[in-house]
Design a protein around this motif. Structure first.
Motif, PDB file in Angstrom:
ATOM      1  N   UNK A  63     -20.003  -3.529  37.963  1.00 51.86           N
ATOM      2  CA  UNK A  63     -19.654  -4.892  37.581  1.00 51.86           C
ATOM      3  C   UNK A  63     -20.875  -5.787  37.736  1.00 51.86           C
ATOM      4  N   UNK A  64     -20.853  -6.867  36.986  1.00 54.95           N
ATOM      5  CA  UNK A  64     -21.961  -7.822  37.004  1.00 54.95           C
ATOM      6  C   UNK A  64     -21.400  -9.229  37.099  1.00 54.95           C
ATOM      7  N   UNK A  65     -22.065 -10.064  37.880  1.00 52.80           N
ATOM      8  CA  UNK A  65     -21.591 -11.423  38.088  1.00 52.80           C
ATOM      9  C   UNK A  65     -21.746 -12.257  36.825  1.00 52.80           C
ATOM     10  N   UNK A  66     -21.126 -13.401  36.830  1.00 48.68           N
ATOM     11  CA  UNK A  66     -21.098 -14.245  35.641  1.00 48.68           C
ATOM     12  C   UNK A  66     -22.488 -14.668  35.198  1.00 48.68           C
ATOM     13  N   UNK A  67     -23.414 -14.793  36.136  1.00 42.73           N
ATOM     14  CA  UNK A  67     -24.766 -15.197  35.756  1.00 42.73           C
ATOM     15  C   UNK A  67     -25.722 -14.025  35.664  1.00 42.73           C
ATOM     16  N   UNK A  68     -25.214 -12.821  35.883  1.00 39.98           N
ATOM     17  CA  UNK A  68     -26.044 -11.625  35.765  1.00 39.98           C
ATOM     18  C   UNK A  68     -26.918 -11.333  36.963  1.00 39.98           C
ATOM     19  N   UNK A  69     -26.795 -12.127  38.022  1.00 41.70           N
ATOM     20  CA  UNK A  69     -27.694 -11.958  39.179  1.00 41.70           C
ATOM     21  C   UNK A  69     -27.223 -10.816  40.076  1.00 41.70           C
ATOM     22  N   UNK A  70     -25.925 -10.739  40.294  1.00 46.68           N
ATOM     23  CA  UNK A  70     -25.386  -9.724  41.205  1.00 46.68           C
ATOM     24  C   UNK A  70     -24.750  -8.581  40.450  1.00 46.68           C
ATOM     25  N   UNK A  71     -24.933  -7.377  40.984  1.00 49.12           N
ATOM     26  CA  UNK A  71     -24.278  -6.195  40.421  1.00 49.12           C
ATOM     27  C   UNK A  71     -23.760  -5.320  41.554  1.00 49.12           C
ATOM     28  N   UNK A  72     -22.733  -4.553  41.267  1.00 53.21           N
ATOM     29  CA  UNK A  72     -22.232  -3.540  42.192  1.00 53.21           C
ATOM     30  C   UNK A  72     -21.965  -2.278  41.384  1.00 53.21           C
ATOM     31  N   UNK A  73     -22.061  -1.134  42.059  1.00 49.10           N
ATOM     32  CA  UNK A  73     -21.925   0.148  41.377  1.00 49.10           C
ATOM     33  C   UNK A  73     -20.995   1.067  42.153  1.00 49.10           C
ATOM     34  N   UNK A  74     -20.275   1.899  41.416  1.00 50.05           N
ATOM     35  CA  UNK A  74     -19.451   2.918  42.038  1.00 50.05           C
ATOM     36  C   UNK A  74     -20.316   4.025  42.606  1.00 50.05           C
ATOM     37  N   UNK A  75     -19.787   4.727  43.595  1.00 50.95           N
ATOM     38  CA  UNK A  75     -20.574   5.743  44.284  1.00 50.95           C
ATOM     39  C   UNK A  75     -20.977   6.887  43.365  1.00 50.95           C
ATOM     40  N   UNK A  76     -20.104   7.247  42.453  1.00 48.48           N
ATOM     41  CA  UNK A  76     -20.348   8.434  41.636  1.00 48.48           C
ATOM     42  C   UNK A  76     -21.418   8.219  40.566  1.00 48.48           C
ATOM     43  N   UNK A  77     -21.771   6.976  40.298  1.00 48.13           N
ATOM     44  CA  UNK A  77     -22.730   6.709  39.219  1.00 48.13           C
ATOM     45  C   UNK A  77     -23.978   5.994  39.702  1.00 48.13           C
ATOM     46  N   UNK A  78     -23.959   5.575  40.941  1.00 45.69           N
ATOM     47  CA  UNK A  78     -25.071   4.780  41.448  1.00 45.69           C
ATOM     48  C   UNK A  78     -26.391   5.529  41.287  1.00 45.69           C
ATOM     49  N   UNK A  79     -27.388   4.814  40.798  1.00 50.52           N
ATOM     50  CA  UNK A  79     -28.702   5.407  40.589  1.00 50.52           C
ATOM     51  C   UNK A  79     -28.910   5.973  39.199  1.00 50.52           C
ATOM     52  N   UNK A  80     -27.827   6.110  38.453  1.00 49.20           N
ATOM     53  CA  UNK A  80     -27.926   6.690  37.117  1.00 49.20           C
ATOM     54  C   UNK A  80     -27.560   5.691  36.018  1.00 49.20           C
ATOM     55  N   UNK A  81     -27.032   4.548  36.410  1.00 47.78           N
ATOM     56  CA  UNK A  81     -26.603   3.589  35.400  1.00 47.78           C
ATOM     57  C   UNK A  81     -27.144   2.205  35.713  1.00 47.78           C
ATOM     58  N   UNK A  82     -27.096   1.353  34.674  1.00 44.20           N
ATOM     59  CA  UNK A  82     -27.528  -0.035  34.847  1.00 44.20           C
ATOM     60  C   UNK A  82     -26.647  -0.922  33.973  1.00 44.20           C
TER      61      UNK A  82
ATOM     62  N   UNK B 256     -13.029 -15.789  41.940  1.00 43.21           N
ATOM     63  CA  UNK B 256     -12.543 -16.912  42.759  1.00 43.21           C
ATOM     64  C   UNK B 256     -13.667 -17.798  43.266  1.00 43.21           C
ATOM     65  N   UNK B 257     -14.853 -17.221  43.430  1.00 46.06           N
ATOM     66  CA  UNK B 257     -16.030 -17.999  43.795  1.00 46.06           C
ATOM     67  C   UNK B 257     -17.123 -17.669  42.788  1.00 46.06           C
ATOM     68  N   UNK B 258     -18.135 -18.489  42.733  1.00 47.90           N
ATOM     69  CA  UNK B 258     -19.083 -18.458  41.629  1.00 47.90           C
ATOM     70  C   UNK B 258     -19.614 -17.071  41.306  1.00 47.90           C
ATOM     71  N   UNK B 259     -20.090 -16.362  42.300  1.00 51.93           N
ATOM     72  CA  UNK B 259     -20.751 -15.088  42.018  1.00 51.93           C
ATOM     73  C   UNK B 259     -20.070 -13.893  42.666  1.00 51.93           C
ATOM     74  N   UNK B 260     -18.804 -14.042  42.949  1.00 51.39           N
ATOM     75  CA  UNK B 260     -18.103 -12.931  43.579  1.00 51.39           C
ATOM     76  C   UNK B 260     -17.850 -11.816  42.572  1.00 51.39           C
ATOM     77  N   UNK B 261     -17.751 -10.584  43.092  1.00 51.64           N
ATOM     78  CA  UNK B 261     -17.520  -9.404  42.274  1.00 51.64           C
ATOM     79  C   UNK B 261     -16.425  -8.563  42.908  1.00 51.64           C
ATOM     80  N   UNK B 262     -15.719  -7.830  42.090  1.00 51.38           N
ATOM     81  CA  UNK B 262     -14.667  -6.975  42.601  1.00 51.38           C
ATOM     82  C   UNK B 262     -14.683  -5.633  41.878  1.00 51.38           C
ATOM     83  N   UNK B 263     -14.310  -4.592  42.607  1.00 50.54           N
ATOM     84  CA  UNK B 263     -14.169  -3.256  42.020  1.00 50.54           C
ATOM     85  C   UNK B 263     -12.695  -2.909  41.792  1.00 50.54           C
ATOM     86  N   UNK B 264     -11.828  -3.847  42.078  1.00 47.76           N
ATOM     87  CA  UNK B 264     -10.389  -3.582  41.966  1.00 47.76           C
ATOM     88  C   UNK B 264      -9.908  -3.851  40.554  1.00 47.76           C
ATOM     89  N   UNK B 265      -9.391  -2.852  39.910  1.00 48.78           N
ATOM     90  CA  UNK B 265      -8.995  -2.993  38.515  1.00 48.78           C
ATOM     91  C   UNK B 265      -7.903  -4.037  38.331  1.00 48.78           C
TER      92      UNK B 265
END
Length: 127
Positions: free
Chosen positions: A50-69, A102-111
């Motif tokens: 996932x990527x934040x609304x301004x593109x500054x923050x990102x989070x990655x799932x464990x199974x793909x981390x390091x292989x995707x952007x 809910x807040x400016x740059x928050x991210x969630x992995x919950x579908x």
């Protein structure tokens, strides 16, 4: 009417790369965090990134981390998913989703916290 349309899926050999794209319309794109999920046959939907609304923050799932952007272009209402060194286990339908944070740059992995979803694009990785 909100629409998220994924494209770029296909068949690729293991070790190859794909770039998925998601085009959004009907929403104020820059106010939404964007995420990618995937679902393989017989498995539950899995968070990819996932990527934040301004593109500054990102989070990655464990199974793909390091292989995707993940990246986004708020001027074009698009979000991209670059996948490298693909593995057969990456075979799935990939979905783009939008979350009003809910807040400016928050991210969630919950579908369940994503309000809008695309129809998905199939990625098949062959050995």
């Amino acid at each position: 009417q909100v629409q998220l349309v994924e494209s770029g899926g296909g068949l690729v050999q293991a070790g190859g790369s794909l770039r998925l794209s998601c085009a959004a319309s009907g929403l104020t794109f820059s106010t939404y965090a964007m995420g990618w999920f995937r679902q393989a046959p017989g498995k539950e939907r899995e968070f990819v990134t996932a990527i934040s609304r301004d593109g500054v923050r990102t989070i990655y799932g464990h199974s793909v981390k390091g292989r995707i952007n993940i990246s986004r272009d708020n001027t074009k209402n698009t979000v991209l998913l670059q996948m490298n060194n693909l593995e057969t286990e990456d075979t799935a339908v990939y979905y783009c989703a939008a979350n009003r944070p809910p807040t400016y740059n928050s991210l969630t992995s919950r579908s369940g916290e994503y309000e809008y979803w695309g129809q998905g694009t199939q990625v098949t990785v062959s050995s």
